[in-house]
Design a protein around this motif. Structure first.
Motif, mmCIF file in Angstrom:
data_model
loop_
_atom_site.group_PDB
_atom_site.id
_atom_site.type_symbol
_atom_site.label_atom_id
_atom_site.label_comp_id
_atom_site.label_asym_id
_atom_site.label_seq_id
_atom_site.Cartn_x
_atom_site.Cartn_y
_atom_site.Cartn_z
ATOM 1 N N GLY A 27 -17.518 -29.324 4.828
ATOM 2 C CA GLY A 27 -16.450 -29.219 5.820
ATOM 3 C C GLY A 27 -15.115 -29.663 5.261
ATOM 4 O O GLY A 27 -14.086 -29.021 5.476
ATOM 5 N N TRP A 31 -11.891 -27.386 4.652
ATOM 6 C CA TRP A 31 -10.632 -27.760 5.267
ATOM 7 C C TRP A 31 -9.515 -27.755 4.223
ATOM 8 O O TRP A 31 -8.432 -27.222 4.461
ATOM 9 N N CYS A 34 -8.635 -24.230 3.237
ATOM 10 C CA CYS A 34 -7.902 -23.528 4.302
ATOM 11 C C CYS A 34 -6.400 -23.738 4.125
ATOM 12 O O CYS A 34 -5.596 -22.917 4.575
ATOM 13 N N LYS A 92 -11.610 -19.565 9.016
ATOM 14 C CA LYS A 92 -10.424 -20.337 9.391
ATOM 15 C C LYS A 92 -10.288 -20.558 10.893
ATOM 16 O O LYS A 92 -10.091 -21.703 11.326
ATOM 17 N N LEU A 95 -13.062 -23.001 12.007
ATOM 18 C CA LEU A 95 -12.786 -24.376 11.591
ATOM 19 C C LEU A 95 -11.634 -24.971 12.395
ATOM 20 O O LEU A 95 -11.657 -26.157 12.737
ATOM 21 N N GLU A 99 -11.869 -28.287 14.665
ATOM 22 C CA GLU A 99 -10.904 -29.377 14.550
ATOM 23 C C GLU A 99 -10.345 -29.739 15.930
ATOM 24 O O GLU A 99 -10.267 -30.922 16.294
#
Length: 116
Positions: A27, A31, A34, A92, A95, A99
């Motif tokens: 993860g 991140w 990204c 994206k 994720l 978030e």
């Protein structure tokens, strides 16, 4: 079917996704990627507590699943860059939603107003 891939051996679609991108480090790696293309050293410095060996393993796993790409430049010392693949780019928004969910969770359940 000869040898099913790791993803094909998993039971359900959610389990498949979590099997590919879940775990302690993936993860954080995703991140970071990204945000843009990064070199190995940049990733290592950005992710606190990850060893070089574990970062290498996690990057190889993500590359095997075509979530990231690895580009090696023919120079000395070697330059290697990691980026989200076209398929990885589709993660994206997922994720980003995770978030947002996490920030909301922290705010509502734990009472943190500084969740981000």
């Amino acid at each position: 079917m000869a040898n099913p891939s790791k993803a094909e051996q998993l039971f359900c679609p959610t389990e498949t996704a979590l099997g590919i991108i879940g775990g302690k480090w993936k993860g954080m790696i995703l991140w970071c990627l990204c945000q843009g293309t990064m070199r190995f050293g940049q990733l290592h410095r950005t992710i606190p507590g990850i060893t070089q060996r574990m970062l290498t393993k996690q990057l190889r796993d993500l590359e095997e699943y075509d979530i990231i790409t690895r580009k090696v430049y023919p120079q000395v010392p070697p330059k290697v860059e990691y980026a989200l693949s076209a398929h990885g780019q589709t993660l994206k928004p997922i994720l980003a939603n995770l978030e947002a969910w996490s920030k909301d969770y922290l705010e509502q359940k734990i009472g943190r107003n500084d969740a981000g």
